[in-house]
Design an enzyme around this catalytic site. Structure first.
Site, short mmCIF file in Angstrom:
data_model
loop_
_atom_site.label_atom_id
_atom_site.label_comp_id
_atom_site.label_asym_id
_atom_site.label_seq_id
_atom_site.Cartn_x
_atom_site.Cartn_y
_atom_site.Cartn_z
N GLY A 117 -0.24 7.57 -0.18
CA GLY A 117 -1.17 7.10 -1.19
C GLY A 117 -1.22 8.08 -2.35
O GLY A 117 -0.72 9.21 -2.24
N HIS A 162 8.62 10.66 3.48
CA HIS A 162 8.56 9.20 3.63
C HIS A 162 9.75 8.71 4.46
O HIS A 162 10.83 8.46 3.92
CB HIS A 162 8.58 8.52 2.25
N CYS A 206 2.87 11.29 4.73
CA CYS A 206 2.52 11.79 3.40
C CYS A 206 0.99 11.94 3.28
O CYS A 206 0.41 12.78 3.94
CB CYS A 206 3.10 10.87 2.33
N TYR A 207 0.33 11.11 2.45
CA TYR A 207 -1.12 11.23 2.33
C TYR A 207 -1.79 11.02 3.68
O TYR A 207 -2.76 11.73 4.03
CB TYR A 207 -1.67 10.22 1.33
N LYS A 265 12.12 -10.97 1.54
CA LYS A 265 13.12 -12.02 1.37
C LYS A 265 14.12 -12.07 2.53
O LYS A 265 14.46 -13.15 3.02
CB LYS A 265 13.86 -11.82 0.06
N ASP A 307 12.48 -19.60 -0.42
CA ASP A 307 11.08 -19.37 -0.04
C ASP A 307 10.35 -20.67 0.25
O ASP A 307 9.78 -20.86 1.32
CB ASP A 307 10.35 -18.59 -1.14
N GLU A 339 10.09 5.84 5.67
CA GLU A 339 10.30 4.40 5.48
C GLU A 339 11.31 4.08 4.39
O GLU A 339 11.81 2.95 4.32
CB GLU A 339 8.97 3.70 5.17
#
Length: 551
Positions: free
Chosen positions: A86, A200, A113-114, A406, A258, A202
């Site tokens: 964050g 991070h 992180c945060y 997606k 979609d 991710e």
């Protein structure tokens, strides 16, 4: 607040059927109760990316806002909790905090992180500014591998983004790694199943990040990788039936992946209660309407109603050039057309007293984030199906894909049997060519852009680049002209912009390095075959800073 919608996905790179981790079986029509891994969102645009990586590990996950109480979190019976990054400083006034009671609940927790810093502070550690910020690729020194870093080399590169750092780990925690700007870059208390990393994991820029997340999930939390697209189908079918009951439903079908996958999911759930409405708003590419009837309707047998609203949309857009205004006009007119179509569906059915209560949309999570729908997220642009909806909407929305990316939607589409020609189609925005014309939208400008777009798509397909390129918007700079020479004479024509990009999920993207001969062919054909265009340029901007679409 990000809605609590179940989601699932394959491991990275999986494209076809049956690509599951060893020992995991596909059970598309047998919904199972998966205890969620909760991702607590502290306002990061990439909180959903963490959930995505968890799903790539075939583990069920949900996002919750940082404002949720410990009681709220525990009421969901989480199998594990991940605290996201964050933008705040943990010691700043009003900064989000973590209730220390969370760490006494016995639930495995990973701070990132945060979230790592908030975790350290709540447990009695020390967080402060180091005077040295770390952004981007950063050298990490691993002193003890522990659980999360099991299998890690002593030196590796990770992706950092912070100005504060943990200076002292909480009592009882082992320090696992350091960096030049982070005295404590990772720690753990294995007995309490509490873990944290400053970087991070991710993002793809942390090469061993997915391994660290999987170590937490499988070893730290003891979870089994048994979540897959089949679970998404079963869970969503169950939720749609519960939401809709025996009411009538319409779906805005565009022919893109979609809306097609959303329609297929709803059809699986409620059958003939669904009528798909294809709105020809005049902002379509060449051949769009024909593809809907040929590919989707022919393969699924869904009931389809086609509405010619070209004059209506052009009239509403006349005189407008601001991108946000255009998006909101298109969103408003879509809804008005659907309302008219709903009344016609009821009239055609001959059933008095019935009404259409629900509208299906193929909204994805990137739409929600860019429209400011994430907890603390900025409004980048209002998507016509999110921020562009009118306040007096008369339908209740059914959005079974709202928490998916997606590539996850494509995996679900394949499981549902949606034709591959649609599943692997390049993304096309709901507002269509209306947001690929920079300036006022007119019938003449649409004809110019439609012709240029058809040439670009034809040549990309001929070159075999459809799977390599995520998306290639073709943009008309309608209010810009430049001098050219064609046929030994002076021209004063419009430029066309090619915007080929590569991406996994549309949250980030890079421009695609296309072969020069393909670019040359596209440029030559457009300037030869579209008289109003005398210049073709290439957009080489990544996202960020630029969005994929120009508007």
């Amino acid at each position: 607040m990000v809605p609590h919608v179940p989601h699932g996905g394959r491991r990275a790179g999986a494209a076809g059927r049956g690509d599951y981790p060893e020992g995991v079986t596909q059970t598309p029509e047998q919904p199972t109760a998966h205890r969620p891994v909760l991702v607590v969102d502290f306002g990061a645009q990439y909180a959903q990316l963490i959930a995505r990586r968890v799903r790539e590990a075939s583990v069920y996950s949900e996002i919750v806002p940082h404002t949720a109480t410990v009681a709220d979190l525990l009421a969901k019976d989480p199998a594990a909790i991940i605290l996201s990054g964050g933008p705040s400083s943990v010691y700043a006034d009003g900064a989000p905090f973590v209730d220390p009671a969370l760490f006494e609940a016995g639930v495995p927790v990973l701070g990132i992180c945060y979230g790592f810093q908030a975790m350290a502070q709540a447990l009695g550690g020390t967080v402060a500014q180091t005077g040295r910020r770390e952004y981007g690729g950063t050298a990490l020194e691993v002193s003890a591998t522990g659980t999360v870093l099991a299998g890690s080399p002593e030196q590796q590169t990770v992706w950092m983004s912070h100005g504060d750092a943990v200076h002292a780990a909480p009592e009882g925690f082992d320090v696992l790694a350091t960096s030049e700007g982070s005295p404590v870059a990772a720690f753990e208390n294995r007995e309490r199943r509490l873990f944290g990393v400053q970087w991070h994991p991710e993002v793809k820029h942390s090469p061993l990040g997915q391994k660290a997340l999987e170590n937490f999930l499988y070893e730290g939390a003891g979870l089994t990788p048994d979540w897959n697209p089949g679970n998404v189908i079963a869970e969503q079918v169950e939720r749609i039936r519960a939401q809709v009951g025996d009411a009538r439903v319409i779906c805005g079908l565009s022919g893109g992946v979609d809306s097609s996958v959303a329609a297929a999911l709803v059809q699986r759930a409620v059958g003939d209660q669904l009528t798909c409405v294809f709105v020809d708003h005049g902002l379509l590419r060449s051949g769009e309407a024909e593809q809907v009837e040929k590919d989707f309707v022919a393969s699924t047998g869904v009931r389809l109603k086609i509405v010619d609203a070209r004059a209506r949309f052009l009239q509403a857009l006349a005189g407008h050039t601001d991108p946000e205004t255009k998006r909101k006009i298109i969103g408003r007119e879509f809804i008005r057309v659907f309302e008219d179509a709903a009344r016609e569906v009821v009239a055609e059915s001959g059933e008095t007293g019935s009404e259409v209560k629900f509208l299906v949309q193929g909204t994805l999570y990137p739409d929600v984030v860019e429209s400011g729908g994430g907890e603390g997220a900025a409004n980048i642009k209002s998507h016509h199906n999110v921020g562009g909806l009118p306040d007096d909407l008369q339908f209740e929305l059914v959005e079974p894909l709202r928490a998916l990316f997606k590539d996850e939607v494509r995996a679900v589409g394949l499981e549902l049997g949606v034709p591959e020609a649609i599943v692997w189609r390049q993304p096309f925005p709901g507002p269509g060519l209306g947001i690929r014309i920079i300036g006022e939208v007119t019938a003449e400008r649409l004809d110019v852009l439609r012709a240029a777009d058809a040439i670009a798509r034809e040549e990309l397909t001929r070159a075999g680049l459809d799977r390599e390129i995520w998306q290639c918007p073709v943009v008309l700079l309608a209010d810009v002209r430049s001098v050219g020479v064609q046929g030994d004479g002076r021209t004063y024509g419009h430029p066309i912009v090619l915007r080929p990009v590569s991406s996994e999920d549309a949250m980030t993207a890079d421009w695609t390095r296309m072969p020069y001969d393909v670019l040359a062919t596209i440029s030559t054909r457009i300037t030869n075959e579209v008289p109003e265009v005398n210049r073709v340029v290439l957009d080489v901007t990544s996202k960020p800073p630029g969005t994929i679409e120009w508007e």
